[in-house]
Design an enzyme around this catalytic site. Structure first.
Site, PDB file in Angstrom:
ATOM      1  N   ASP A 176       0.816  -1.225   0.000  1.00 37.72           N
ATOM      2  CA  ASP A 176       0.000   0.000   0.000  1.00 37.72           C
ATOM      3  C   ASP A 176       0.849   1.275   0.000  1.00 37.72           C
ATOM      4  OD1 ASP A 176      -1.875  -2.046   0.608  1.00 37.72           O
ATOM      5  OD2 ASP A 176      -1.646  -1.660   2.745  1.00 37.72           O
ATOM      6  N   GLU A 183     -11.225  -2.043  -3.223  1.00 31.40           N
ATOM      7  CA  GLU A 183     -10.495  -1.345  -2.161  1.00 31.40           C
ATOM      8  C   GLU A 183      -9.369  -0.498  -2.746  1.00 31.40           C
ATOM      9  OE1 GLU A 183      -8.819  -4.399   0.318  1.00 31.40           O
ATOM     10  OE2 GLU A 183      -7.149  -4.750  -1.033  1.00 31.40           O
TER      11      GLU A 183
END
Length: 379
Positions: free
Chosen positions: A54, A266
């Site tokens: 991420d 997401e």
């Protein structure tokens, strides 16, 4: 006579020089890889020597430095790396720790994003909330911490999550609108969110899974002080209900491959170009090979959003002879020269299961279509 001779010689050299410059300019346009343009040709440095999931990069103009944040590197907190050129990265100190008075999280510190506002640096992140009377396995919420510089230390603002919508949430992303409004985007976790769809019916018929849980992306207005949300969250993106939907194949690979009984939407990232809002997002299991990136567009920050027919625009290349898989949870960076980069994590068959950071160029075509020139690997 001599004066006229030298004037003529000077004119001749001027004409030759102009012709030479024109010819070189034409060569550069027709052959961008010519000698004078080699600096403009991107040479991949992927994967970077940064073991983050991420990843998020911010450019700080005061220090003329890039700072990278991500999931991993330290327990119950976040590390940072810095770079001057986006290729060589220096590991810095821990910038956020849960060992502080106002900490509300207990574990699973994920997906930090850092924004500069009014001379302060604000970190949005996800973690498991300690207020857990029902002992939920996934009690994730989003928090905000603040610091005076990009390397922290970041201190939690309030001692509790930003808000509680009544279900677990992760992957915060903030958009600063031109009218001064702020918007928060996040993903509702798959946990205890079984959804009926044709994919769920198919999985039951195949005796693969009894139910399919899904994560959905929401958006909500954010207060100017980052301390609360305004109004009710709006559902923006979710996995396809019908198997005839052109997005169903790539967004359902974690299920159809038998990997897991979940479908994800997401890792959202919103930006605007001209009058169009682009939301990039990831689908499939973040720990598997099928993790991939798509995007959707809208005419307002809270949609409605329409997914692109070009999806996915970033995915594994192992089926075409490459070594990269698990490409996803991207953010974008505009570097000091104005070039746009897609920042994401992935894995390679050489480096194993550890998630590493990749940077590849993002292109926005004249027709508005997005393209990521990757995944690339350093030769």
């Amino acid at each position: 006579m001599n004066k006229l001779f030298f004037i003529l010689i000077g004119l001749l050299f001027t004409m030759l020089s102009c012709n030479s410059n024109r010819t070189q300019s034409q060569e550069n346009q027709e052959n961008p890889e010519s000698q004078d343009n080699k600096a403009a040709v991107y040479e991949s440095n992927n994967p970077l020597d940064v073991a983050f999931g991420d990843p998020f990069i911010v450019y700080d103009d005061e220090s003329d430095t890039y700072y990278m944040y991500g999931t991993g590197g330290v327990k119950n907190g976040f590390m940072a790396y810095s770079s001057k050129d986006l290729k060589t990265w220096e590991k810095r100190e821990q910038v956020y720790s849960a060992d502080q008075e106002k900490s509300w999280g207990t574990k699973d510190f994920w997906a930090p994003e850092v924004y500069k506002r009014n001379g302060k640096y604000y970190m949005f992140y996800s973690a498991h909330w300690k207020n857990n009377p029902n002992n939920e396995l996934e009690n994730y919420k989003i928090g905000v911490a603040v610091a005076d510089n990009p390397l922290g230390p970041f201190e939690d603002m309030t001692g509790e999550p930003l808000f509680d919508p009544g279900y677990p949430i992760i992957d915060a992303n903030v958009y600063f609108a031109e009218d001064g409004k702020l918007y928060l985007y996040y993903s509702r976790c798959c946990y205890k969110h079984a959804v009926e769809s044709e994919i769920a019916d198919w999985a039951r018929e195949k005796k693969m899974f009894n139910e399919i849980e899904e994560s959905w992306i929401y958006g909500v207005e954010l207060s100017a002080d980052f301390a609360s949300v305004i109004g009710e969250p709006v559902l923006l993106l979710r996995p396809p209900v019908s198997m005839d939907d052109q997005q169903a194949e790539w967004e359902s690979r974690s299920v159809t491959s038998g990997e897991v009984n979940r479908r994800w939407t997401e890792g959202s990232y919103l930006f605007k170009h001209n009058d169009t809002y682009y939301m990039m997002y990831s689908a499939n299991f973040f720990g598997g090979q099928h993790y991939a990136v798509g995007y959707a567009t809208a005419s307002s920050p809270l949609g409605p959003f329409e997914k692109s027919a070009a999806n996915p625009i970033l995915q594994k290349n192992t089926e075409s002879g490459g070594i990269v898989s698990g490409t996803g949870h991207n953010s974008l960076l505009q570097d000091r020269e104005g070039k746009m980069w897609c920042v994401y994590h992935g894995r390679t068959s050489k480096t194993g299961d550890e998630r590493l950071v990749f940077l590849d160029e993002l292109e926005l075509a004249e027709n508005g279509e997005l393209k990521v020139n990757g995944p690339t690997i350093k030769e």
